[in-house]
Design a protein around this motif. Structure first.
Motif, PDB file in Angstrom:
ATOM      1  N   ARG A  77     -46.443 -13.793 -53.933  1.00  0.00           N
ATOM      2  CA  ARG A  77     -45.814 -13.937 -55.315  1.00  0.00           C
ATOM      3  C   ARG A  77     -45.005 -12.922 -55.570  1.00  0.00           C
ATOM      4  O   ARG A  77     -45.333 -11.706 -55.630  1.00  0.00           O
ATOM      5  N   PRO A  78     -43.593 -13.007 -55.844  1.00  0.00           N
ATOM      6  CA  PRO A  78     -42.808 -12.037 -56.238  1.00  0.00           C
ATOM      7  C   PRO A  78     -43.352 -11.314 -57.452  1.00  0.00           C
ATOM      8  O   PRO A  78     -43.815 -11.966 -58.577  1.00  0.00           O
ATOM      9  N   ILE A  79     -42.957 -10.075 -57.545  1.00  0.00           N
ATOM     10  CA  ILE A  79     -43.510  -9.100 -58.670  1.00  0.00           C
ATOM     11  C   ILE A  79     -42.775  -9.357 -59.799  1.00  0.00           C
ATOM     12  O   ILE A  79     -41.547  -9.391 -59.807  1.00  0.00           O
ATOM     13  N   LYS A  80     -43.336  -9.792 -61.043  1.00  0.00           N
ATOM     14  CA  LYS A  80     -42.579  -9.865 -62.256  1.00  0.00           C
ATOM     15  C   LYS A  80     -42.015  -8.666 -62.868  1.00  0.00           C
ATOM     16  O   LYS A  80     -42.889  -7.595 -62.707  1.00  0.00           O
ATOM     17  N   LYS A  81     -40.885  -8.488 -63.251  1.00  0.00           N
ATOM     18  CA  LYS A  81     -40.235  -7.347 -63.700  1.00  0.00           C
ATOM     19  C   LYS A  81     -40.229  -7.131 -65.150  1.00  0.00           C
ATOM     20  O   LYS A  81     -40.403  -6.479 -65.586  1.00  0.00           O
ATOM     21  N   GLY A  82     -39.491  -8.438 -65.491  1.00  0.00           N
ATOM     22  CA  GLY A  82     -39.506  -8.435 -67.038  1.00  0.00           C
ATOM     23  C   GLY A  82     -40.597  -8.882 -67.946  1.00  0.00           C
ATOM     24  O   GLY A  82     -41.611  -9.134 -67.430  1.00  0.00           O
ATOM     25  N   LEU A  83     -40.383  -8.965 -69.155  1.00  0.00           N
ATOM     26  CA  LEU A  83     -41.283  -9.654 -70.148  1.00  0.00           C
ATOM     27  C   LEU A  83     -41.028 -10.893 -70.624  1.00  0.00           C
ATOM     28  O   LEU A  83     -39.893 -11.225 -70.644  1.00  0.00           O
ATOM     29  N   ASP A  84     -41.924 -11.694 -71.173  1.00  0.00           N
ATOM     30  CA  ASP A  84     -41.859 -12.836 -71.589  1.00  0.00           C
ATOM     31  C   ASP A  84     -41.495 -12.956 -73.279  1.00  0.00           C
ATOM     32  O   ASP A  84     -40.674 -13.530 -73.881  1.00  0.00           O
ATOM     33  N   TYR A  85     -41.880 -11.706 -73.816  1.00  0.00           N
ATOM     34  CA  TYR A  85     -41.555 -11.471 -75.356  1.00  0.00           C
ATOM     35  C   TYR A  85     -41.537  -9.970 -75.402  1.00  0.00           C
ATOM     36  O   TYR A  85     -42.196  -9.431 -74.574  1.00  0.00           O
ATOM     37  N   PHE A  86     -41.049  -9.678 -76.459  1.00  0.00           N
ATOM     38  CA  PHE A  86     -40.991  -8.145 -76.718  1.00  0.00           C
ATOM     39  C   PHE A  86     -41.145  -7.973 -78.449  1.00  0.00           C
ATOM     40  O   PHE A  86     -40.737  -8.954 -79.328  1.00  0.00           O
ATOM     41  N   PRO A  87     -41.732  -6.917 -78.924  1.00  0.00           N
ATOM     42  CA  PRO A  87     -41.860  -6.713 -80.187  1.00  0.00           C
ATOM     43  C   PRO A  87     -40.343  -6.384 -81.053  1.00  0.00           C
ATOM     44  O   PRO A  87     -39.640  -5.617 -80.382  1.00  0.00           O
ATOM     45  N   LEU A  88     -40.479  -7.122 -82.132  1.00  0.00           N
ATOM     46  CA  LEU A  88     -38.979  -6.654 -82.938  1.00  0.00           C
ATOM     47  C   LEU A  88     -39.509  -6.280 -84.312  1.00  0.00           C
ATOM     48  O   LEU A  88     -40.013  -7.274 -85.034  1.00  0.00           O
ATOM     49  N   ASN A  89     -39.250  -5.242 -84.821  1.00  0.00           N
ATOM     50  CA  ASN A  89     -39.627  -4.668 -85.990  1.00  0.00           C
ATOM     51  C   ASN A  89     -39.074  -5.524 -87.339  1.00  0.00           C
ATOM     52  O   ASN A  89     -37.842  -5.910 -87.153  1.00  0.00           O
ATOM     53  N   THR A  90     -39.807  -6.227 -88.338  1.00  0.00           N
ATOM     54  CA  THR A  90     -39.312  -6.823 -89.453  1.00  0.00           C
ATOM     55  C   THR A  90     -38.222  -6.056 -90.161  1.00  0.00           C
ATOM     56  O   THR A  90     -37.165  -6.787 -90.830  1.00  0.00           O
ATOM     57  N   ASN A  91     -38.033  -4.900 -90.221  1.00  0.00           N
ATOM     58  CA  ASN A  91     -37.147  -4.223 -90.731  1.00  0.00           C
ATOM     59  C   ASN A  91     -36.160  -3.641 -90.134  1.00  0.00           C
ATOM     60  O   ASN A  91     -35.512  -2.488 -90.434  1.00  0.00           O
ATOM     61  N   ILE A  92     -35.886  -4.261 -89.024  1.00  0.00           N
ATOM     62  CA  ILE A  92     -34.671  -3.784 -88.114  1.00  0.00           C
ATOM     63  C   ILE A  92     -33.690  -3.817 -89.012  1.00  0.00           C
ATOM     64  O   ILE A  92     -32.586  -2.805 -88.714  1.00  0.00           O
ATOM     65  N   GLU A  93     -33.354  -4.519 -89.834  1.00  0.00           N
ATOM     66  CA  GLU A  93     -31.953  -4.786 -90.364  1.00  0.00           C
ATOM     67  C   GLU A  93     -31.678  -3.267 -91.336  1.00  0.00           C
ATOM     68  O   GLU A  93     -30.567  -3.117 -91.687  1.00  0.00           O
ATOM     69  N   SER A  94     -32.771  -2.570 -91.938  1.00  0.00           N
ATOM     70  CA  SER A  94     -32.867  -1.405 -92.332  1.00  0.00           C
ATOM     71  C   SER A  94     -32.613  -0.203 -91.590  1.00  0.00           C
ATOM     72  O   SER A  94     -32.150   0.854 -92.067  1.00  0.00           O
ATOM     73  N   ASN A  95     -32.773  -0.386 -90.259  1.00  0.00           N
ATOM     74  CA  ASN A  95     -32.344   0.719 -89.454  1.00  0.00           C
ATOM     75  C   ASN A  95     -30.916   1.385 -89.615  1.00  0.00           C
ATOM     76  O   ASN A  95     -29.988   0.409 -89.497  1.00  0.00           O
ATOM     77  N   ASP A  96     -30.745   2.697 -89.729  1.00  0.00           N
ATOM     78  CA  ASP A  96     -29.507   3.205 -89.740  1.00  0.00           C
ATOM     79  C   ASP A  96     -28.396   2.658 -88.701  1.00  0.00           C
ATOM     80  O   ASP A  96     -27.432   2.486 -88.905  1.00  0.00           O
ATOM     81  N   LYS A  97     -29.156   3.000 -87.530  1.00  0.00           N
ATOM     82  CA  LYS A  97     -28.190   2.418 -86.559  1.00  0.00           C
ATOM     83  C   LYS A  97     -27.708   0.930 -86.448  1.00  0.00           C
ATOM     84  O   LYS A  97     -26.441   0.986 -86.090  1.00  0.00           O
TER      85      LYS A  97
END
Length: 297
Positions: free
Chosen positions: A3-23
């Motif tokens: 079976r081919p080795i899986k590289k990526g992720l099915d899901y990832f964490p996204l902070n709920t306050n990302i909109e407050s991030n300066d960048k």
């Protein structure tokens, strides 16, 4: 067949306050909600496909823009500004045309602790993997991302663990590959390598005339952006139309055109928004003695 080795992720964490991030706020201040959405979609691409990086080649750029429904020029400009503000690592982007960051790599490695083996390209590595107890020093056969064939790579020196196991009891190795990241192919060159010239002195006069501002110079970074817009397929006529139309809108009138800078008119989203309303066939002269015309260059 293995079976081919899986590289990526099915899901990832996204902070709920990302909109407050300066960048992220800097991106939103420049491109609005479109900028925010494009960056988040790029995160999805990174984590889903390779786990910790995404090659920003001409092909990937075109396909990503098509999928998001935005112009290639706008998407590429958002990416470049995201690199500028530190959302993606500037050195790796300039060297390899690849999108990644320390945070992305850390979150990826934390998410794959239960996997048997994890391969990281040493050229792209931005974090100290010694903090991960399951890092080992080995020889491996890595899968080449471009053609799915196996190629031998040399071992990279990292600290050796003493049989470290993941919480479920399975051995998990993080492998640092010395395989060189392929340099993306050069973008297609224009016929005869001819680049259309811009008379920035006259361009500055036109901006000042239409906005009522008194800019003294167009800096080199903004000049590069104007040239990039021409390469993207925008015309001088479109830029002139945007310069003429934007000051007439109620929003910019009420703000005394304070946001209408030379850099503003070098953005793809500004040209998309203001450059297609009417066709400019003539630009008024700055004075009665010096005709400006439509960029006599």
């Amino acid at each position: 067949m293995a079976r081919p080795i899986k590289k990526g992720l099915d899901y990832f964490p996204l902070n709920t306050n990302i909109e407050s991030n300066d960048k992220m706020q800097l991106i939103e201040s420049e491109f609005g909600s479109k900028g925010f959405a494009i960056v988040v979609k790029l995160f999805c691409k990174i984590y889903a496909e390779n786990g910790y990086y995404y090659p920003w080649t001409e092909e990937k750029k075109l396909l990503f823009a098509k999928k998001t429904g935005e112009s290639v020029g706008l998407v590429d400009e958002i990416v470049k500004r995201s690199v500028k503000w530190g959302i993606f690592d500037e050195f790796v982007f300039n060297q390899f045309h690849v999108l990644t960051s320390k945070g992305i790599q850390s979150r990826f490695l934390e998410a794959v602790t239960r996997r048997g083996k994890v391969e990281i390209l040493s050229e792209l590595l931005l974090i100290d993997i010694n903090v991960y107890k399951n890092a080992v020093n080995v020889n491996i056969n890595s899968v080449n991302d471009d053609n799915s064939t196996q190629s031998k790579v040399n071992k990279s020196k990292v600290n050796k663990s003493n049989g470290a196991e993941s919480p479920d009891g399975e051995s998990s190795d993080i492998i640092i590959s010395d395989e060189k990241k392929p340099t993306p192919p050069d973008e297609p060159k224009e016929k005869n390598n001819k680049i259309e010239k811009i008379d920035f002195v006259k361009l500055l006069q036109i901006i000042n005339q239409n906005t009522g501002r008194n800019f003294q110079v167009i800096n080199e970074n903004t000049r590069k952006k104007f040239r990039a817009r021409l390469k993207d397929g925008y015309t001088k006529e479109t830029i002139l139309t945007a310069i003429k139309n934007a000051p007439k809108t109620d929003y910019h009138k009420n703000n005394n055109c304070q946001y209408l800078t030379p850099e503003f008119f070098s953005r793809a989203d500004s040209l998309d928004k203001y450059g297609n309303k009417t066709k400019v066939t003539e630009v008024k002269t700055v004075n009665t003695e010096t005709p400006v015309g439509v960029w006599n260059v």
